[in-house]
Design an enzyme around this catalytic site. Structure first.
Site, PDB file in Angstrom:
ATOM      1  N   ASP A  46      -1.841  10.488  -5.050  1.00 17.47           N
ATOM      2  CA  ASP A  46      -2.273  11.329  -5.960  1.00 17.47           C
ATOM      3  C   ASP A  46      -2.978  12.695  -5.501  1.00 17.47           C
ATOM      4  O   ASP A  46      -3.164  12.842  -4.210  1.00 17.47           O
ATOM      5  CB  ASP A  46      -3.426  10.914  -7.101  1.00 17.47           C
ATOM      6  CG  ASP A  46      -4.796  10.712  -6.076  1.00 17.47           C
ATOM      7  OD1 ASP A  46      -4.557   9.879  -4.927  1.00 17.47           O
ATOM      8  OD2 ASP A  46      -5.764  11.122  -6.284  1.00 17.47           O
ATOM      9  N   GLU A 101       0.902  -1.251   0.093  1.00 18.13           N
ATOM     10  CA  GLU A 101      -0.089   0.113  -0.278  1.00 18.13           C
ATOM     11  C   GLU A 101       0.832   1.213   0.118  1.00 18.13           C
ATOM     12  O   GLU A 101       2.066   1.105   0.559  1.00 18.13           O
ATOM     13  CB  GLU A 101      -0.965  -0.033   1.236  1.00 18.13           C
ATOM     14  CG  GLU A 101      -1.699   1.096   1.545  1.00 18.13           C
ATOM     15  CD  GLU A 101      -2.805   1.679   0.727  1.00 18.13           C
ATOM     16  OE1 GLU A 101      -2.660   1.496  -0.765  1.00 18.13           O
ATOM     17  OE2 GLU A 101      -4.072   1.726   0.825  1.00 18.13           O
ATOM     18  N   ASP A 102       0.288   2.358  -0.699  1.00 17.67           N
ATOM     19  CA  ASP A 102       1.054   3.570  -0.685  1.00 17.67           C
ATOM     20  C   ASP A 102       1.323   4.139   0.808  1.00 17.67           C
ATOM     21  O   ASP A 102       2.458   4.472   1.304  1.00 17.67           O
ATOM     22  CB  ASP A 102       0.418   4.622  -1.568  1.00 17.67           C
ATOM     23  CG  ASP A 102      -0.843   4.838  -1.612  1.00 17.67           C
ATOM     24  OD1 ASP A 102      -1.727   4.126  -0.635  1.00 17.67           O
ATOM     25  OD2 ASP A 102      -1.500   5.537  -2.135  1.00 17.67           O
ATOM     26  N   PHE A 149      -0.608  16.662   3.824  1.00 22.02           N
ATOM     27  CA  PHE A 149      -1.117  16.022   2.468  1.00 22.02           C
ATOM     28  C   PHE A 149       0.164  15.812   1.473  1.00 22.02           C
ATOM     29  O   PHE A 149       0.729  16.774   1.053  1.00 22.02           O
ATOM     30  CB  PHE A 149      -2.198  16.687   1.922  1.00 22.02           C
ATOM     31  CG  PHE A 149      -3.205  15.752   1.007  1.00 22.02           C
ATOM     32  CD1 PHE A 149      -4.081  14.977   1.365  1.00 22.02           C
ATOM     33  CD2 PHE A 149      -2.928  16.196  -0.429  1.00 22.02           C
ATOM     34  CE1 PHE A 149      -4.846  14.136   0.689  1.00 22.02           C
ATOM     35  CE2 PHE A 149      -3.605  14.987  -1.281  1.00 22.02           C
ATOM     36  CZ  PHE A 149      -4.217  14.152  -0.701  1.00 22.02           C
ATOM     37  N   LYS A 187       1.381   7.711   8.467  1.00 18.73           N
ATOM     38  CA  LYS A 187       1.102   9.071   8.975  1.00 18.73           C
ATOM     39  C   LYS A 187       0.256   8.707  10.450  1.00 18.73           C
ATOM     40  O   LYS A 187      -0.753   8.774  10.504  1.00 18.73           O
ATOM     41  CB  LYS A 187       0.075   9.834   8.183  1.00 18.73           C
ATOM     42  CG  LYS A 187       0.375  10.911   7.467  1.00 18.73           C
ATOM     43  CD  LYS A 187      -1.006  11.600   6.801  1.00 18.73           C
ATOM     44  CE  LYS A 187      -0.585  11.983   5.374  1.00 18.73           C
ATOM     45  NZ  LYS A 187      -1.978  12.625   4.893  1.00 18.73           N
ATOM     46  N   ARG A 238       0.847  10.895  -9.797  1.00 13.62           N
ATOM     47  CA  ARG A 238       1.255   9.409  -9.180  1.00 13.62           C
ATOM     48  C   ARG A 238       2.523   9.134  -9.642  1.00 13.62           C
ATOM     49  O   ARG A 238       3.233   8.132  -9.103  1.00 13.62           O
ATOM     50  CB  ARG A 238       0.273   8.188  -9.659  1.00 13.62           C
ATOM     51  CG  ARG A 238      -1.229   8.854  -8.837  1.00 13.62           C
ATOM     52  CD  ARG A 238      -2.183   7.298  -9.249  1.00 13.62           C
ATOM     53  NE  ARG A 238      -3.465   7.591  -8.781  1.00 13.62           N
ATOM     54  CZ  ARG A 238      -3.857   7.521  -7.797  1.00 13.62           C
ATOM     55  NH1 ARG A 238      -3.520   7.153  -6.744  1.00 13.62           N
ATOM     56  NH2 ARG A 238      -5.334   7.516  -7.521  1.00 13.62           N
ATOM     57  N   ASP A 283      -2.932   5.913   6.763  1.00 13.56           N
ATOM     58  CA  ASP A 283      -3.294   7.153   7.305  1.00 13.56           C
ATOM     59  C   ASP A 283      -4.396   6.963   8.368  1.00 13.56           C
ATOM     60  O   ASP A 283      -3.925   6.729   9.326  1.00 13.56           O
ATOM     61  CB  ASP A 283      -4.173   7.945   6.110  1.00 13.56           C
ATOM     62  CG  ASP A 283      -4.451   9.504   6.196  1.00 13.56           C
ATOM     63  OD1 ASP A 283      -3.672  10.182   7.206  1.00 13.56           O
ATOM     64  OD2 ASP A 283      -5.560   9.853   5.483  1.00 13.56           O
TER      65      ASP A 283
HETATM   66  P1  IMP Z   1      -6.723   5.488   5.260  1.00 10.43           P
HETATM   67  O1  IMP Z   1      -7.910   4.298   5.364  1.00 10.43           O
HETATM   68  O2  IMP Z   1      -7.181   6.480   5.971  1.00 10.43           O
HETATM   69  O3  IMP Z   1      -5.419   4.752   6.051  1.00 10.43           O
HETATM   70  O4  IMP Z   1      -6.511   5.897   3.845  1.00 10.43           O
HETATM   71  C1  IMP Z   1      -5.438   5.487   3.075  1.00 10.43           C
HETATM   72  C2  IMP Z   1      -5.890   6.027   1.798  1.00 10.43           C
HETATM   73  O5  IMP Z   1      -5.899   7.436   1.721  1.00 10.43           O
HETATM   74  C3  IMP Z   1      -4.431   5.803   0.856  1.00 10.43           C
HETATM   75  O6  IMP Z   1      -4.365   4.735   0.073  1.00 10.43           O
HETATM   76  C4  IMP Z   1      -4.313   6.835   0.115  1.00 10.43           C
HETATM   77  O7  IMP Z   1      -5.045   6.769  -1.053  1.00 10.43           O
HETATM   78  C5  IMP Z   1      -5.274   7.982   0.831  1.00 10.43           C
HETATM   79  N1  IMP Z   1      -4.364   9.002   1.304  1.00 10.43           N
HETATM   80  C6  IMP Z   1      -4.041   9.188   2.739  1.00 10.43           C
HETATM   81  N2  IMP Z   1      -3.209  10.194   2.886  1.00 10.43           N
HETATM   82  C7  IMP Z   1      -3.008  10.821   1.404  1.00 10.43           C
HETATM   83  C8  IMP Z   1      -2.062  11.871   1.137  1.00 10.43           C
HETATM   84  O8  IMP Z   1      -1.412  12.529   1.935  1.00 10.43           O
HETATM   85  N3  IMP Z   1      -2.054  12.049  -0.195  1.00 10.43           N
HETATM   86  C9  IMP Z   1      -2.662  11.257  -0.974  1.00 10.43           C
HETATM   87  N4  IMP Z   1      -3.480  10.357  -0.716  1.00 10.43           N
HETATM   88  C10 IMP Z   1      -3.647   9.862   0.725  1.00 10.43           C
HETATM   89 MG    MG Z   2      -4.471   4.229  -1.868  1.00 15.38          MG
END
Ligand code: IMP
Ligand code: MG
Length: 185
Positions: free
Chosen positions: A162, A102-103, A155, A134, A168, A106
């Site tokens: 993206d 995964e990228d 962010f 994060k 990307r 968050d």
């Molecule tokens: P989570 O479910 O909140 O952990 O969300 C993860 C997803 O939110 C990631 O796979 C990203 O696609 C998106 N995301 C969270 N933070 C960022 C950011 O700083 N830049 C771009 N995409 C983000």
């Molecule tokens: Mg993602």
């Protein structure tokens, strides 16, 4: 969309640093999966550049598959609750050693619900490799077995992440200048 130079506040992780860390992670994964089979699962779309580069540094035989999820009733930045599978795997993961790529983690909701869903398919092992973490935004606990970098609550975009679907492709991770560009929710 503007050019990235017009919305970039600063480069957080440059290309050289990223590639060095991806190489290290590849070596670590290669050592850990030396005597087992391995299936990399990329979470689309943000995980693509990371998984492709990582895979080139994994020296043990491995397969790849892809899946896409979207968060219920929320934008990408404020994911909450569970995630819905919008593109499922082609592979039967039962008895496989699975590594999710995964990228960014968050809030943690995306990975948390993907893990829950994949567990029901009874893989032999199921681990997580994330480029970025994060931790300040975490709401759901998720294990991260392989991590590239811990970053502050900003962010970011580039290297898979993206800005409203753009950028990307950039070889670095940059911070958005929120005075010049507001990502849509
Ligand atoms: P989570 O479910 O909140 O952990 O969300 C993860 C997803 O939110 C990631 O796979 C990203 O696609 C998106 N995301 C969270 N933070 C960022 C950011 O700083 N830049 C771009 N995409 C983000
Ligand atoms: Mg993602």
């Amino acid at each position: 969309m503007k050019n990235y130079q017009d919305v970039l506040a600063e480069i957080l992780i440059d290309a050289e640093k990223l590639q060095k860390r991806v190489q290290e992670l590849g070596a670590q994964i290669s050592a850990d999966y030396q005597h087992t089979d391995l299936l990399l699962i990329c979470i689309l779309r943000g995980g693509v550049p990371f998984m492709v580069d990582l895979s080139r540094h994994i020296t043990v035989p491995h397969m790849m598959d892809f899946m896409a999820v979207s968060s219920y009733g929320a934008g990408r930045r404020e994911s909450s609750g569970s995630a819905r599978v919008t593109l499922d795997l082609q592979t039967d993961i039962r008895d496989q050693n699975v590594l999710l790529v995964e990228d960014i983690v968050d809030s943690g909701h995306t990975i948390s619900s993907v893990l829950q869903m994949l567990e029901t398919r009874q893989p032999k092992t199921l681990k997580v490799c994330a480029l970025l973490d994060k931790p300040e935004r975490r709401e759901a606990h998720v294990p991260i077995h392989y991590l590239g970098f811990t970053i502050p609550n900003k962010f970011v975009f580039g290297y898979g992440l993206d800005l409203d679907e753009y950028f990307r492709n950039l070889p670095f991770v940059g911070v958005v200048d929120l005075d010049k560009y507001k990502p849509s929710e």
